[in-house]
Write a protein that holds these residues in place. Sequence first.
Motif, mmCIF file in Angstrom:
data_model
loop_
_atom_site.group_PDB
_atom_site.id
_atom_site.type_symbol
_atom_site.label_atom_id
_atom_site.label_comp_id
_atom_site.label_asym_id
_atom_site.label_seq_id
_atom_site.Cartn_x
_atom_site.Cartn_y
_atom_site.Cartn_z
ATOM 1 N N THR A 25 -8.089 5.592 -4.606
ATOM 2 C CA THR A 25 -7.336 4.343 -4.522
ATOM 3 C C THR A 25 -7.234 3.733 -5.904
ATOM 4 O OG1 THR A 25 -8.145 3.955 -2.296
ATOM 5 C CG2 THR A 25 -7.203 2.069 -3.461
ATOM 6 N N GLU A 59 -5.886 10.732 2.625
ATOM 7 C CA GLU A 59 -5.830 9.927 1.416
ATOM 8 C C GLU A 59 -6.993 10.273 0.514
ATOM 9 O OE1 GLU A 59 -5.699 5.927 2.618
ATOM 10 O OE2 GLU A 59 -3.658 6.018 3.420
ATOM 11 N N ARG A 92 -1.473 -1.386 -4.127
ATOM 12 C CA ARG A 92 -2.557 -0.416 -4.008
ATOM 13 C C ARG A 92 -1.940 0.951 -3.808
ATOM 14 N NH1 ARG A 92 -6.896 -2.179 0.328
ATOM 15 N NH2 ARG A 92 -7.989 -0.484 -0.724
ATOM 16 N N ARG A 118 -2.585 5.143 -3.250
ATOM 17 C CA ARG A 118 -3.518 6.175 -2.798
ATOM 18 C C ARG A 118 -2.841 7.533 -2.912
ATOM 19 N NH1 ARG A 118 -7.930 4.554 0.438
ATOM 20 N NH2 ARG A 118 -7.995 2.325 0.848
ATOM 21 N N ARG A 131 0.865 -1.176 0.000
ATOM 22 C CA ARG A 131 0.000 0.000 0.000
ATOM 23 C C ARG A 131 0.900 1.223 0.000
ATOM 24 N NH1 ARG A 131 -4.808 -1.405 4.383
ATOM 25 N NH2 ARG A 131 -5.547 -3.315 3.350
#
Length: 311
Positions: free
Chosen positions: A301, A298, A288, A290, A251
């Motif tokens: 996505t 954030e 992922r 963001r 992420r």
Amino acid sequence: MTVPAAGRGTTTVAPRAVRRIAERAAAEALPDGGSVIRGSAAVRGASARIAVGVRLPYPVRADEAAQRIRERAETRTAALTGLSVPRAEVRVDALSVAAPPPVPEAEPGPPGDKDGSGPRIRAQRRVPAAVLAVVGAVACGLLLVDVIAVRFGGAPAGWRTAVVDWAAAHGPADTAVRLAGVGAALVGAWLLGCALLPGLRRRLRMAAPAPEVRVTLDRTAAARILRERALGVPGVVRARVSVRRRRARVRAGVGYGRPEEVRAEVVRVLGASLLVLELHRTPALRVRVRRVDRDGAEDGTQDGPRNSGAA
């Protein structure tokens, strides 16, 4: 009749022959991997001036190698031509990197070492084995001492008579007996799992350099390596990475740049990093991305595809 020395003839060494001799002499003093590129020679009377251009291997002390080549070229050229060589020039025109020696092929290991079907590294289970051994030894020791005492005419131990009396007074329908049975079953299942399951879930098996070698990498260490590589991608300001046996999740927070371009670069960099780790089974990569604003919030996505090259 005596012919004067001036009328007996002369010997002339052509500059081309001198050049060839100088090149050959320089080649004799070259270090391994070096070569002579070109040479030149000029002859005037009984003296000659020579120059040689060489290619030296890298790394090498160029000054020391050039001095040896110059001395060798001067000495051999003067000895073979009869000319004096007051000056010789050596030019280092190029450096060459020697090709690495061929790596010998490893002997084939037992079947299954490369396709994931070989034996896994198993946990030693030292604590469960030690606890089970101590409990078994204490119980068997107490029972053996009591049996020996009874055989020699002594009275049975109070704890054994109490256990026998309690078991005679309580049947399978009692709650205490059922709870004890469930507890014993759970302990037995745990011990069977310790004996049969390989364990070491926190470690990733790496490609073995030899059939008799087993290597593992901690999943936390692998996650830290991937996180550092992800933070090195332009646009990524923060990253969280988790690595499991079959999947690596990333992420990433993007502070600047287009998120889709940053995600593509993260996938490329981390895909190469997974291959560098040389794991026995490369986990699938899922990224992922963001958008992160200045306040740390954030916004949006974008999920990246799994690594198609994963095993």
